[in-house]
Design a protein around this motif. Sequence first.
Motif, mmCIF file in Angstrom:
data_model
loop_
_atom_site.group_PDB
_atom_site.id
_atom_site.type_symbol
_atom_site.label_atom_id
_atom_site.label_comp_id
_atom_site.label_asym_id
_atom_site.label_seq_id
_atom_site.Cartn_x
_atom_site.Cartn_y
_atom_site.Cartn_z
ATOM 1 N N GLN A 16 5.141 33.686 45.419
ATOM 2 C CA GLN A 16 4.670 34.203 44.130
ATOM 3 C C GLN A 16 4.477 33.117 43.080
ATOM 4 O O GLN A 16 3.478 33.106 42.365
ATOM 5 C CB GLN A 16 5.650 35.253 43.612
ATOM 6 C CG GLN A 16 5.219 35.913 42.322
ATOM 7 C CD GLN A 16 6.195 36.998 41.885
ATOM 8 O OE1 GLN A 16 7.197 37.270 42.540
ATOM 9 N NE2 GLN A 16 5.900 37.614 40.773
ATOM 10 N N PHE A 17 5.418 32.192 42.977
ATOM 11 C CA PHE A 17 5.397 31.230 41.875
ATOM 12 C C PHE A 17 5.066 29.798 42.289
ATOM 13 O O PHE A 17 4.861 28.943 41.425
ATOM 14 C CB PHE A 17 6.752 31.226 41.149
ATOM 15 C CG PHE A 17 7.106 32.548 40.528
ATOM 16 C CD1 PHE A 17 6.433 33.004 39.402
ATOM 17 C CD2 PHE A 17 8.094 33.351 41.073
ATOM 18 C CE1 PHE A 17 6.749 34.223 38.826
ATOM 19 C CE2 PHE A 17 8.417 34.575 40.505
ATOM 20 C CZ PHE A 17 7.742 35.015 39.389
ATOM 21 N N TYR A 19 6.046 26.130 44.380
ATOM 22 C CA TYR A 19 7.207 25.249 44.322
ATOM 23 C C TYR A 19 7.524 24.861 42.881
ATOM 24 O O TYR A 19 8.677 24.899 42.450
ATOM 25 C CB TYR A 19 6.951 23.999 45.174
ATOM 26 C CG TYR A 19 8.145 23.086 45.275
ATOM 27 C CD1 TYR A 19 9.192 23.402 46.119
ATOM 28 C CD2 TYR A 19 8.211 21.917 44.532
ATOM 29 C CE1 TYR A 19 10.295 22.565 46.235
ATOM 30 C CE2 TYR A 19 9.301 21.069 44.641
ATOM 31 C CZ TYR A 19 10.342 21.400 45.482
ATOM 32 O OH TYR A 19 11.429 20.580 45.590
ATOM 33 N N GLU A 20 6.508 24.473 42.145
ATOM 34 C CA GLU A 20 6.717 24.040 40.755
ATOM 35 C C GLU A 20 7.144 25.196 39.856
ATOM 36 O O GLU A 20 7.917 25.007 38.923
ATOM 37 C CB GLU A 20 5.446 23.385 40.207
ATOM 38 C CG GLU A 20 5.098 22.078 40.875
ATOM 39 C CD GLU A 20 6.166 21.012 40.713
ATOM 40 O OE1 GLU A 20 6.779 20.921 39.632
ATOM 41 O OE2 GLU A 20 6.399 20.271 41.674
ATOM 42 N N GLY A 21 6.636 26.392 40.131
ATOM 43 C CA GLY A 21 6.903 27.534 39.259
ATOM 44 C C GLY A 21 8.240 28.219 39.475
ATOM 45 O O GLY A 21 8.695 28.989 38.635
ATOM 46 N N VAL A 22 8.861 27.965 40.605
ATOM 47 C CA VAL A 22 10.167 28.571 40.878
ATOM 48 C C VAL A 22 11.237 27.730 40.207
ATOM 49 O O VAL A 22 11.366 26.541 40.464
ATOM 50 C CB VAL A 22 10.436 28.672 42.396
ATOM 51 C CG1 VAL A 22 11.862 29.113 42.660
ATOM 52 C CG2 VAL A 22 9.488 29.641 43.047
ATOM 53 N N THR A 23 11.991 28.371 39.352
ATOM 54 C CA THR A 23 13.110 27.689 38.689
ATOM 55 C C THR A 23 14.421 28.188 39.285
ATOM 56 O O THR A 23 14.468 29.257 39.899
ATOM 57 C CB THR A 23 13.110 27.978 37.177
ATOM 58 O OG1 THR A 23 13.310 29.391 36.989
ATOM 59 C CG2 THR A 23 11.801 27.542 36.530
ATOM 60 N N LYS A 26 15.148 31.621 38.003
ATOM 61 C CA LYS A 26 14.460 32.709 38.714
ATOM 62 C C LYS A 26 15.140 32.987 40.049
ATOM 63 O O LYS A 26 15.319 34.145 40.441
ATOM 64 C CB LYS A 26 12.987 32.356 38.951
ATOM 65 C CG LYS A 26 12.123 32.451 37.722
ATOM 66 C CD LYS A 26 10.686 32.053 38.035
ATOM 67 C CE LYS A 26 9.862 32.063 36.758
ATOM 68 N NZ LYS A 26 8.504 31.554 36.967
ATOM 69 N N GLU A 109 0.047 22.379 46.064
ATOM 70 C CA GLU A 109 0.799 21.705 45.004
ATOM 71 C C GLU A 109 1.156 20.312 45.497
ATOM 72 O O GLU A 109 1.862 20.161 46.487
ATOM 73 C CB GLU A 109 2.077 22.469 44.666
ATOM 74 C CG GLU A 109 1.817 23.806 44.015
ATOM 75 C CD GLU A 109 3.115 24.520 43.663
ATOM 76 O OE1 GLU A 109 4.186 24.190 44.221
ATOM 77 O OE2 GLU A 109 3.053 25.409 42.824
#
Length: 189
Positions: A16-17, A19-23, A26, A109
């Motif tokens: 969904q997010f 690699y960069e978007g997953v924190t 989250k 990414e």
Amino acid sequence: MSKQTYVPTLLKLFRQFGYEGVTLSKISQATGLGKASLYHHFPGGKAEMAAAALAYVNQWLETSLLPILSLETDPQFTPIAAFQAMAEEVSRFFNQGENSCLWAVLVLEQSSDELFHAQISQALTQWIEAIANRLIAAGLAADLAKQRGEDAVIAIQGALILCHGLQDFAPFQRIIHQLPQQLCQGIEN
């Protein structure tokens, strides 16, 4: 609980997010684990979590998809039947096109591509070769068989991207339905 318990959730998050978007926040919220517990299960942090999700996808390929295409599974299994079964399994795994492909997300990414390129390349190569080998066994020339294997993976990956861009899953379902016939064009079933 073992860390494998959390892998399906990690897969969903990275799909969904990216690699960069997953924190970690989250991940913590989705798994119900605090950051200390996350690091207990995954000492390598986010990279190890993404690697676990990628290993899950690669295991699906090796245990669910490649055996369908193997000539050793059932010698009487016709090429069209094998490709129909492959299409059904791909459709199931990607939830009729609603789930993104983790391979595509990670490879697009640059930061994660550097970490996971070798595993993704190997998985895609295995899939293409399995399709090609099935076609070669049915009498297709090796170069054309490899091209059809590549085209099949391109069609699936492209359809997944298009569906998410349009928020319409019909193109994926159409590709999945047409793919077995396209792969077997010109060979006897």
